[in-house]
Design an enzyme around this catalytic site. Structure first.
Site, PDB file in Angstrom:
ATOM      1  N   GLU A 277       0.810  -1.222   0.000  1.00 29.14           N
ATOM      2  CA  GLU A 277       0.000   0.000   0.000  1.00 29.14           C
ATOM      3  C   GLU A 277       0.846   1.276   0.000  1.00 29.14           C
ATOM      4  O   GLU A 277       0.372   2.327  -0.382  1.00 29.14           O
ATOM      5  CB  GLU A 277      -0.943  -0.001   1.211  1.00 29.14           C
TER       6      GLU A 277
ATOM      7  N   ILE B 202     -13.050  -9.582   7.248  1.00 30.67           N
ATOM      8  CA  ILE B 202     -14.457 -10.001   7.119  1.00 30.67           C
ATOM      9  C   ILE B 202     -14.643 -10.782   5.814  1.00 30.67           C
ATOM     10  O   ILE B 202     -14.428 -10.249   4.720  1.00 30.67           O
ATOM     11  CB  ILE B 202     -15.407  -8.777   7.150  1.00 30.67           C
TER      12      ILE B 202
ATOM     13  N   MET C 232      -9.154  -2.662   8.741  1.00 33.40           N
ATOM     14  CA  MET C 232      -8.626  -3.041  10.052  1.00 33.40           C
ATOM     15  C   MET C 232      -7.813  -1.947  10.760  1.00 33.40           C
ATOM     16  O   MET C 232      -7.166  -2.226  11.755  1.00 33.40           O
ATOM     17  CB  MET C 232      -7.786  -4.317   9.889  1.00 33.40           C
TER      18      MET C 232
ATOM     19  N   ASP D 225     -12.424  -6.254  -2.268  1.00 34.73           N
ATOM     20  CA  ASP D 225     -13.260  -7.456  -2.153  1.00 34.73           C
ATOM     21  C   ASP D 225     -14.624  -7.074  -1.593  1.00 34.73           C
ATOM     22  O   ASP D 225     -14.847  -5.936  -1.208  1.00 34.73           O
ATOM     23  CB  ASP D 225     -12.579  -8.505  -1.253  1.00 34.73           C
TER      24      ASP D 225
HETATM   25  N1  ADE Z   1      -9.222  -5.183   3.938  1.00 27.20           N
HETATM   26  C1  ADE Z   1      -9.553  -5.516   2.677  1.00 27.20           C
HETATM   27  N2  ADE Z   1     -10.616  -6.327   2.652  1.00 27.20           N
HETATM   28  C2  ADE Z   1     -10.973  -6.525   3.946  1.00 27.20           C
HETATM   29  C3  ADE Z   1     -11.982  -7.294   4.568  1.00 27.20           C
HETATM   30  N3  ADE Z   1     -12.831  -8.029   3.859  1.00 27.20           N
HETATM   31  N4  ADE Z   1     -12.056  -7.263   5.918  1.00 27.20           N
HETATM   32  C4  ADE Z   1     -11.178  -6.536   6.642  1.00 27.20           C
HETATM   33  N5  ADE Z   1     -10.193  -5.804   6.101  1.00 27.20           N
HETATM   34  C5  ADE Z   1     -10.095  -5.796   4.760  1.00 27.20           C
END
Ligand code: ADE
Length: 233
Positions: free
Chosen positions: A13, A156, A176, A200
């Protein structure tokens, strides 16, 4: 704003961002790499905080104490909590909260931090407006959403949990670190903004999608950041 702190959790990142910087000096503080220098003519400190809320809060405090930054921007990827927010889109924070703060057994609502006057931290409106403008100018093809970021020390990847996050907290995306940075910024009375590109859908497909789309997501947020930083007067 004289100096801006930029926080990304992972090397992927921040590495492209660091490549755009000049006159860099790297220091290790609390086992964490801070890279100060000039990005697009502006003084910045870029840090790879490591993953999770504790790492993010520690990096933010160091940016304030050691580097005297005037604002912090958190960049990175996130899981979408809404059907209309697609992979590759960008979410700009209006505010942020910690979804895993849980003192419900003590009578508090989920997400509420006991004995703090506030648990939802407001992002800086000026930063938000400027970021929106840069998005429309530099990445008009990308979907941009403005809303709440919900953070927790959990990746998640379960649609029931995703639904819970949407219903309980009206989140736009989940990650997070953002709310920990927001809380540290609030306590230090400095402005913040979270910029997240969607990697995602935070459901059963999350792990697969994450690996496939992480690169695209990072590219979009780097374009936005390099466009935004020189506009921060
Ligand atoms: N960062 C990227 N995708 C995430 C997800 N699904 N849950 C937590 N942090 C993330």
């Amino acid at each position: 704003m004289r100096k801006i702190g930029i926080i990304g959790a992972m090397e992927e990142e921040v590495s492209i961002l660091k490549k755009h910087m000049k006159d860099t000096k790297v220091s290790k503080i609390a086992s964490t790499e801070f890279c100060e220098g000039i990005l697009e003519g502006k003084q910045v400190v870029v840090v790879r905080s490591g993953i999770g809320k504790v790492n993010a809060a520690i990096s933010t405090q160091i940016l304030v104490d050691r580097y005297q930054v005037d604002a912090v921007i958190n960049t990175g990827v996130a899981g979408s909590l809404r059907n209309e927010i697609n992979i590759g889109d960008i979410v700009l924070s209006t505010d942020a909260l910690q979804h895993d703060m849980d003192a419900t057994g003590f009578g508090y609502e989920a997400g509420v931090i006991p004995r703090m006057e506030c648990s939802i931290f407001q992002a800086d409106e000026g930063l938000l407006l400027k970021a929106k403008k840069v998005c429309s100018e530099l990445i008009p093809e990308v979907g941009v959403h403005t809303g709440r970021v919900v953070s927790g020390d959990q990746f998640i990847s379960d649609s029931r949990k995703k639904k819970w996050l949407l219903q309980n907290f009206a989140g736009y995306c989940t990650e997070m670190e953002g709310a920990a940075i927001a809380q540290a910024a609030y306590l230090n009375k400095i402005p913040f903004l979270i910029i997240r590109a969607i990697s995602d859908k935070a459901d059963q497909s999350a792990e697969m999608a994450y690996s496939e789309f992480e690169e695209l997501a990072i590219k979009n947020s780097v374009t936005l950041l390099t466009g935004l930083v020189p506009q921060l007067s």
